[in-house]
Motif scaffolding. Structure first.
Motif, mmCIF file in Angstrom:
data_model
loop_
_atom_site.group_PDB
_atom_site.id
_atom_site.type_symbol
_atom_site.label_atom_id
_atom_site.label_comp_id
_atom_site.label_asym_id
_atom_site.label_seq_id
_atom_site.Cartn_x
_atom_site.Cartn_y
_atom_site.Cartn_z
ATOM 1 N N THR A 172 11.451 20.530 28.189
ATOM 2 C CA THR A 172 12.710 20.114 28.797
ATOM 3 C C THR A 172 13.886 20.990 28.372
ATOM 4 O O THR A 172 14.848 21.150 29.121
ATOM 5 C CB THR A 172 13.026 18.646 28.457
ATOM 6 O OG1 THR A 172 13.000 18.480 27.036
ATOM 7 C CG2 THR A 172 11.987 17.724 29.091
ATOM 8 N N GLU A 200 12.372 21.204 22.925
ATOM 9 C CA GLU A 200 12.146 19.787 23.221
ATOM 10 C C GLU A 200 11.104 19.685 24.319
ATOM 11 O O GLU A 200 11.230 20.312 25.371
ATOM 12 C CB GLU A 200 13.431 19.081 23.654
ATOM 13 C CG GLU A 200 13.226 17.585 23.889
ATOM 14 C CD GLU A 200 14.502 16.858 24.269
ATOM 15 O OE1 GLU A 200 14.506 16.209 25.338
ATOM 16 O OE2 GLU A 200 15.483 16.957 23.504
ATOM 17 N N VAL A 202 8.026 16.893 26.255
ATOM 18 C CA VAL A 202 7.742 15.497 26.568
ATOM 19 C C VAL A 202 6.350 15.181 26.047
ATOM 20 O O VAL A 202 5.346 15.727 26.528
ATOM 21 C CB VAL A 202 7.813 15.228 28.084
ATOM 22 C CG1 VAL A 202 7.514 13.761 28.367
ATOM 23 C CG2 VAL A 202 9.193 15.613 28.626
ATOM 24 N N LYS A 207 7.751 10.094 25.159
ATOM 25 C CA LYS A 207 8.850 10.253 24.206
ATOM 26 C C LYS A 207 9.184 11.735 24.002
ATOM 27 O O LYS A 207 8.305 12.595 24.112
ATOM 28 C CB LYS A 207 8.459 9.647 22.844
ATOM 29 C CG LYS A 207 8.624 8.156 22.749
ATOM 30 C CD LYS A 207 8.539 7.692 21.288
ATOM 31 C CE LYS A 207 9.707 8.161 20.453
ATOM 32 N NZ LYS A 207 9.717 7.546 19.085
ATOM 33 N N PRO A 208 10.434 12.044 23.663
ATOM 34 C CA PRO A 208 10.774 13.442 23.347
ATOM 35 C C PRO A 208 10.047 13.907 22.086
ATOM 36 O O PRO A 208 9.915 13.143 21.118
ATOM 37 C CB PRO A 208 12.288 13.389 23.127
ATOM 38 C CG PRO A 208 12.746 12.128 23.781
ATOM 39 C CD PRO A 208 11.624 11.165 23.652
ATOM 40 N N HIS A 210 10.343 17.008 19.400
ATOM 41 C CA HIS A 210 11.237 18.073 18.957
ATOM 42 C C HIS A 210 10.456 19.018 18.044
ATOM 43 O O HIS A 210 9.908 18.594 17.023
ATOM 44 C CB HIS A 210 12.445 17.498 18.225
ATOM 45 C CG HIS A 210 13.206 16.486 19.026
ATOM 46 N ND1 HIS A 210 14.135 16.843 19.983
ATOM 47 C CD2 HIS A 210 13.145 15.130 19.028
ATOM 48 C CE1 HIS A 210 14.639 15.756 20.530
ATOM 49 N NE2 HIS A 210 14.060 14.700 19.980
ATOM 50 N N ASP A 252 12.206 9.546 15.336
ATOM 51 C CA ASP A 252 12.046 10.655 16.276
ATOM 52 C C ASP A 252 10.793 11.457 15.962
ATOM 53 O O ASP A 252 10.436 11.664 14.796
ATOM 54 C CB ASP A 252 13.263 11.594 16.210
ATOM 55 C CG ASP A 252 14.556 10.909 16.612
ATOM 56 O OD1 ASP A 252 14.488 9.835 17.239
ATOM 57 O OD2 ASP A 252 15.635 11.450 16.294
#
Length: 355
Positions: A172, A200, A202, A207-208, A210, A252
């Motif tokens: 993304t 980043e 998916v 969920k993202p 990183h 995260d």
């Protein structure tokens, strides 16, 4: 339904093109380089000797070409050096080298959803490697998917030693840190020797994810304005730790991956090794099995994950068969010596089962 995710990092060491001239015998290389020099001089003349230029181009076919940006050097008009723009370029080799083929073999066998690659020359070369060798000769015959996302941003290393990644899951956004500088004893230097490439993606559960891809300063000392490597790596680790503060590592999905060029016990690694809620995945292996470089016990390659991902780790392993060893493990049959090995680094692989 649970979702599988496999992430890897691999210092592939040899994804660089080479001038085909230098793959010839010394005598042939010398002769061809003589023609290159003569062609360069011929293209500096006020009026071109087109017959001689054409003759030299024929002698250099497959080894060098004239990059004519205006398409004029071989026109019918009377022209010279002032009428055209370009130069002589050496033709680079393809991917027939045994070491590069073994690199593709490692990446194919790792079969990661996302693989970080260290020491890659440029994006176009990486795309050609993927399309013309990795997918064509290894992935497709094995029924494995291609990598839709092939990314590399030129970093700070003047030799073209860059970080890159291949991904099957959507990308993304990404952010480079090549512009950042640090003050060392009154000298302003680039913070990252290559880059800290933030990506980043998916994750399979939506969920993202990183990802921070790094290749820290090499272990040797450098000359000129570059200061000692341990201090450079410490500054790089501190900056990555700062970037991690932008995330909630308990919630995260965050990964720091790459060749960090220091063992976990090194002071230069402490900003990351002691970072709260960040985990060195190779701790899942016995201490005697964590060595990623050569045949010794040093861990230089890392996949560090946030606590949000740590709880979903299913497996951690190293792919060593691309590294030549006489006694410590059995390499690929095609890895016959250090010249044909894929790399002197093992690939690090972590598998997750995401909710």
């Amino acid at each position: 339904m649970p979702h599988n995710l496999r992430v890897a990092t691999f210092n592939c060491e040899n994804l660089f093109s080479r001038p085909r001239i230098f793959a010839q015998t010394p005598a042939t290389s010398k002769e061809l380089l003589g023609y290159v020099a003569e062609l360069q001089e011929a293209l500096k003349n006020d009026i071109f000797d087109k017959a001689r230029i054409k003759e030299l181009e024929e002698k250099l076919k497959g080894f060098a070409t004239v990059n004519d940006l205006r398409g004029k050097h071989d026109s019918n008009a009377v022209i010279g050096a002032k009428d055209w723009l370009g130069g002589v370029e050496l033709t680079r080799t393809g991917f027939s080298d045994a070491a590069v083929e073994n690199t593709a073999r490692v990446i194919s066998d790792v079969d990661a959803d996302v693989i970080c690659l260290i020491e890659v020359e440029e994006r176009s070369l990486l795309q050609k490697f993927h399309d013309g060798l990795l997918y064509k000769d290894f992935l497709e015959p094995a029924g494995k998917s291609e990598y839709k996302y092939v990314y590399l941003i030129d970093g700070n290393d003047p030799r073209g030693i860059d970080v890159a990644f291949l991904s099957r899951i959507p990308v993304t956004s990404f952010c480079s840190h090549i512009h950042e500088t640090t003050l060392y004893e009154g000298k302003t230097l680039k913070t990252f020797s290559r880059d800290c490439l933030e990506v980043e993606l998916v994750a399979p559960n939506g969920k993202p994810l990183h990802l921070m891809i790094n290749h820290f300063k090499s272990m040797g000392y450098s000359s000129g304005n570059d200061l000692q490597s341990n201090r450079r790596r410490l500054g790089q680790a501190q900056r990555v730790a700062e970037l991690l503060d932008r995330h909630n590592l308990k919630n995260d999905y965050v990964i720091v991956a790459g060749d960090l060029n220091s063992d976990p016990s090194s002071p230069s690694m402490q900003p990351l090794i002691t970072k709260p809620n960040l985990y060195n995945t190779l701790l899942n292996l016995p201490a005697s099995q964590r060595g990623t470089y050569g045949t010794d016990s040093k861990q230089l390659d890392y996949i560090l994950v946030s606590d949000a991902l740590k709880q979903h780790i299913q497996d951690v392993k190293l792919e060593r068969r691309g590294v030549y060893s006489k006694t410590k493990w059995v390499p690929y049959p095609t890895v016959k010596n250090t010249r044909t090995q894929a790399s002197d680094h093992a690939a690090v692989i972590v598998e997750f089962l995401l909710p």
